[in-house]
Design a protein around this motif. Sequence first.
Motif, PDB file in Angstrom:
ATOM      1  N   ASP A  52       0.839  -1.187   0.000  1.00 59.83           N
ATOM      2  CA  ASP A  52       0.000   0.000   0.000  1.00 59.83           C
ATOM      3  C   ASP A  52       0.879   1.242   0.000  1.00 59.83           C
ATOM      4  O   ASP A  52       2.018   1.210   0.467  1.00 59.83           O
ATOM      5  CB  ASP A  52      -0.905   0.025   1.245  1.00 59.83           C
ATOM      6  N   ASN A  53       0.327   2.327  -0.499  1.00 57.67           N
ATOM      7  CA  ASN A  53       1.059   3.599  -0.496  1.00 57.67           C
ATOM      8  C   ASN A  53       0.853   4.309   0.838  1.00 57.67           C
ATOM      9  O   ASN A  53       0.308   5.409   0.903  1.00 57.67           O
ATOM     10  CB  ASN A  53       0.603   4.474  -1.672  1.00 57.67           C
ATOM     11  N   GLN A  54       1.295   3.647   1.895  1.00 54.01           N
ATOM     12  CA  GLN A  54       1.153   4.195   3.243  1.00 54.01           C
ATOM     13  C   GLN A  54       2.174   5.296   3.447  1.00 54.01           C
ATOM     14  O   GLN A  54       3.368   5.086   3.285  1.00 54.01           O
ATOM     15  CB  GLN A  54       1.336   3.084   4.283  1.00 54.01           C
ATOM     16  N   LYS A  55       1.713   6.483   3.829  1.00 54.37           N
ATOM     17  CA  LYS A  55       2.609   7.631   3.965  1.00 54.37           C
ATOM     18  C   LYS A  55       3.223   7.718   5.358  1.00 54.37           C
ATOM     19  O   LYS A  55       4.394   8.044   5.502  1.00 54.37           O
ATOM     20  CB  LYS A  55       1.857   8.917   3.620  1.00 54.37           C
ATOM     21  N   LYS A  56       2.437   7.458   6.382  1.00 54.02           N
ATOM     22  CA  LYS A  56       2.941   7.524   7.753  1.00 54.02           C
ATOM     23  C   LYS A  56       3.647   6.219   8.115  1.00 54.02           C
ATOM     24  O   LYS A  56       3.309   5.157   7.603  1.00 54.02           O
ATOM     25  CB  LYS A  56       1.798   7.783   8.730  1.00 54.02           C
ATOM     26  N   ILE A  57       4.609   6.309   9.012  1.00 52.42           N
ATOM     27  CA  ILE A  57       5.314   5.108   9.454  1.00 52.42           C
ATOM     28  C   ILE A  57       4.369   4.167  10.190  1.00 52.42           C
ATOM     29  O   ILE A  57       4.410   2.956  10.018  1.00 52.42           O
ATOM     30  CB  ILE A  57       6.516   5.476  10.351  1.00 52.42           C
ATOM     31  N   TYR A  58       3.482   4.747  11.005  1.00 55.64           N
ATOM     32  CA  TYR A  58       2.512   3.948  11.762  1.00 55.64           C
ATOM     33  C   TYR A  58       1.102   4.426  11.434  1.00 55.64           C
ATOM     34  O   TYR A  58       0.824   5.622  11.479  1.00 55.64           O
ATOM     35  CB  TYR A  58       2.746   4.096  13.270  1.00 55.64           C
ATOM     36  N   GLU A  59       0.245   3.494  11.093  1.00 55.14           N
ATOM     37  CA  GLU A  59      -1.166   3.813  10.869  1.00 55.14           C
ATOM     38  C   GLU A  59      -2.013   2.880  11.721  1.00 55.14           C
ATOM     39  O   GLU A  59      -1.838   1.660  11.668  1.00 55.14           O
ATOM     40  CB  GLU A  59      -1.543   3.675   9.394  1.00 55.14           C
ATOM     41  N   VAL A  60      -2.907   3.454  12.508  1.00 60.65           N
ATOM     42  CA  VAL A  60      -3.740   2.668  13.422  1.00 60.65           C
ATOM     43  C   VAL A  60      -5.200   2.844  13.041  1.00 60.65           C
ATOM     44  O   VAL A  60      -5.656   3.955  12.767  1.00 60.65           O
ATOM     45  CB  VAL A  60      -3.516   3.104  14.883  1.00 60.65           C
ATOM     46  N   GLN A  61      -5.934   1.741  12.989  1.00 62.17           N
ATOM     47  CA  GLN A  61      -7.352   1.777  12.673  1.00 62.17           C
ATOM     48  C   GLN A  61      -8.065   0.638  13.386  1.00 62.17           C
ATOM     49  O   GLN A  61      -7.434  -0.295  13.888  1.00 62.17           O
ATOM     50  CB  GLN A  61      -7.561   1.666  11.157  1.00 62.17           C
TER      51      GLN A  61
END
Length: 222
Positions: A52-61
């Motif tokens: 995925d094109n995840q921009k942040k180092i950590y993503e929480v959902q």
Amino acid sequence: MKKIIWFISKYSQIPQNGDIGSRDFMILKELVKMGCHCFYITSSGNHLSGFDNQKKIYEVQNVSGIRVCRIRTNKYRGAKSIGRVISWIVFELRLYLLPNKYRYPKPDVIVVSSLSLLTILNGLVLKTKYKCRLIFEIRDIWPLTLIEEGGYSNKNLFILLLGWIEKSGYKKADAIVGTMPNLGEHVKNILGYEKKTFCIPMGVDVSQISPSHSISSEYKEK
């Protein structure tokens, strides 16, 4: 009192874009139904499921009642590429440095699922920090897989390092779980003594595979 479970697996998949998620996620969904609080830590992608094109180092959902933390790692192409090894290291460093604001409350149990084998090192650190139980799940036996299928020498320095990590995980984990029934024999060979292992084979959430339309007779013939 409800149990708090941390499940860490670099190679996993949460439901998105029509996918139903990986086996790990299905297990956690069932644990949530049993009343557990689950914290799922995984990476932003891999060579099998894509990135995925995840921009942040950590993503929480929150997904299906599960708190999911996705750690961004570098993209790579092949299963045997140096980029894959680098992604292991990046994942472990960022997991070790996971900020407190992203962490779930103190766990009762931490499950570390290989791949990646390196994650058991973080598991041992977290076990000591939180004074909780540690479960080591083996889905692929490393470094044996590299020796048997990859043709690597058992005297290779990288193989020796992975072997030391594997042995440390078996020795210090509170429980060992595998998807294969004869894992206990391998664990005994590595440790030099017997240690009880549990087999939880690959399974499927049958509610996710109910057919939405009939299968053609032509397809059945084939």
